[in-house]
Write a protein that holds these residues in place. Sequence first.
Motif, PDB file in Angstrom:
ATOM      1  N   MET A   1       1.017  -1.221  -0.044  1.00  0.00           N
ATOM      2  CA  MET A   1       0.015  -0.053   0.024  1.00  0.00           C
ATOM      3  C   MET A   1       0.687   1.272   0.059  1.00  0.00           C
ATOM      4  SD  MET A   1      -3.083   1.338   2.661  1.00  0.00           S
ATOM      5  CE  MET A   1      -2.059   1.222   4.115  1.00  0.00           C
ATOM      6  N   GLN A   2       2.035   1.276   0.706  1.00  0.00           N
ATOM      7  CA  GLN A   2       2.815   2.378   1.098  1.00  0.00           C
ATOM      8  C   GLN A   2       3.657   2.883  -0.399  1.00  0.00           C
ATOM      9  OE1 GLN A   2       2.638   4.542   3.364  1.00  0.00           O
ATOM     10  NE2 GLN A   2       1.391   3.057   4.623  1.00  0.00           N
TER      11      GLN A   2
ATOM     12  N   GLU B   1       2.242   3.794  -3.023  1.00  0.00           N
ATOM     13  CA  GLU B   1       1.421   4.895  -3.343  1.00  0.00           C
ATOM     14  C   GLU B   1       2.184   6.183  -3.296  1.00  0.00           C
ATOM     15  OE1 GLU B   1      -2.754   7.125  -3.181  1.00  0.00           O
ATOM     16  OE2 GLU B   1      -2.585   5.190  -1.871  1.00  0.00           O
ATOM     17  N   ARG B   2       3.053   6.052  -2.034  1.00  0.00           N
ATOM     18  CA  ARG B   2       3.616   7.550  -1.707  1.00  0.00           C
ATOM     19  C   ARG B   2       4.676   7.829  -2.773  1.00  0.00           C
ATOM     20  NH1 ARG B   2       5.645   6.024   4.008  1.00  0.00           N
ATOM     21  NH2 ARG B   2       6.880   7.636   3.690  1.00  0.00           N
TER      22      ARG B   2
ATOM     23  N   GLY C   1       4.430  -2.644   5.592  1.00  0.00           N
ATOM     24  CA  GLY C   1       4.697  -1.624   4.502  1.00  0.00           C
ATOM     25  C   GLY C   1       5.436  -0.486   4.662  1.00  0.00           C
ATOM     26  N   THR C   2       6.152  -0.056   3.680  1.00  0.00           N
ATOM     27  CA  THR C   2       6.839   1.480   3.877  1.00  0.00           C
ATOM     28  C   THR C   2       7.371   1.525   2.386  1.00  0.00           C
ATOM     29  OG1 THR C   2       8.944   2.347   4.846  1.00  0.00           O
ATOM     30  CG2 THR C   2       9.234  -0.087   4.026  1.00  0.00           C
ATOM     31  N   ALA C   3       7.559   2.813   2.460  1.00  0.00           N
ATOM     32  CA  ALA C   3       8.283   3.589   1.053  1.00  0.00           C
ATOM     33  C   ALA C   3       9.779   4.021   1.168  1.00  0.00           C
ATOM     34  CB  ALA C   3       7.620   4.539   0.653  1.00  0.00           C
ATOM     35  N   ASP C   4      10.215   3.224   2.345  1.00  0.00           N
ATOM     36  CA  ASP C   4      11.802   3.600   2.753  1.00  0.00           C
ATOM     37  C   ASP C   4      12.383   2.458   2.532  1.00  0.00           C
ATOM     38  OD1 ASP C   4      13.611   5.786   4.061  1.00  0.00           O
ATOM     39  OD2 ASP C   4      13.749   4.082   5.380  1.00  0.00           O
TER      40      ASP C   4
ATOM     41  N   HIS D   1      13.536   1.426   6.266  1.00  0.00           N
ATOM     42  CA  HIS D   1      12.558   0.907   7.101  1.00  0.00           C
ATOM     43  C   HIS D   1      12.320  -0.497   6.663  1.00  0.00           C
ATOM     44  CE1 HIS D   1      10.981   5.111   8.561  1.00  0.00           C
ATOM     45  NE2 HIS D   1      12.034   4.755   9.152  1.00  0.00           N
TER      46      HIS D   1
ATOM     47  N   TYR E   1      -5.144   0.509  -4.077  1.00  0.00           N
ATOM     48  CA  TYR E   1      -4.150   1.115  -3.554  1.00  0.00           C
ATOM     49  C   TYR E   1      -3.543   2.123  -4.621  1.00  0.00           C
ATOM     50  CZ  TYR E   1      -3.944  -2.020   0.212  1.00  0.00           C
ATOM     51  OH  TYR E   1      -4.005  -2.824   1.583  1.00  0.00           O
TER      52      TYR E   1
END
Length: 314
Positions: free
Chosen positions: A33-34, A36-37, A270-273, A276, A66
């Motif tokens: 999901m993340q 999307e960022r 979830g993460t976009a990093d 992380h 998403y």
Amino acid sequence: MTSPSFPAARAPRPGGAGELAGRTVARVGYGAMQLERLHDDRSAAVALLRHAIDFGVDHVDTAQFYGDGFVNEIIRAALRPEDDVLVVSKVGAVSDPGGPFPLRLAQRPADLRASVEDNLATLGLEQIPVVNLRRTDSGISVPVPDDQVVGLDDQLAELIALREEGKIGTIGLSSVTADILRRALPAGIVCVQNAYSLVARDDEDVLRLCEAEQIAWVPYFPLGGALPGLAKVADEPAVLAAAERLGCTPAQVGLAWLLHRSPRTLLIPGTADTGHLEANLAAGAITLDEQTLAALDAVPTRPFTPPFRFRAGA
């Protein structure tokens, strides 16, 4: 003469081996999901997912809603057939960018079928290995209009038909009570995704039923704090003390506790990093001794109250 080339050996499964839909998978996967960022940087989104796969992730959780299809498109671009990654999606809601909420419910059988078709198109798959029916029986939900109060039996009949047609492989549930899960068992449920964490353990009865029926338990919002006012795992003194003693982050303690809680647990943080991401995957290697587990188990659970009032289908 050149030496033959061979594919690189796969990284060890984060968290060890678990089971989902009859397949052996890592106990720590990735919730997409993340991604999307990273909507404005598609290459970064693809690279992040590739990084997860390189670190041993072999199951990815997604949904057509998403990023209104963006996340599915990234998964399609990032995955290769040789990766052998199990893709899990969900139906029961659709994107509503212009509405009062970013999502609106799509619970009717025709809606479920349309969502499966949309997922197939954006993922570029002939079959979605696992499709979760996202209901509104527990956890967080947007308001439920009267025309979206749909009986479980009608929904399962449509998903079973889609399975028989080969468009989905197996059926899971999300945001359900123990009673709903019991009623759905004859359909062959392979996993349950409910909101659950160290500080929000309302669905302990659902977890124990999953254990008894050998169903994968996949908690979402595994660190709490998903919305303002909800308790956060990382704020708990017992978690902070454990993190300091173990030399890890509070978030890693929260994830490790979930893995210790039940052998049926699979995680999809979830993460976009990238940092992380690596920390989340490393949580699968953290061992919690009996004293630490006892201190964490003593943390009080807070009611996981939805921010909106809703009606649940029969």
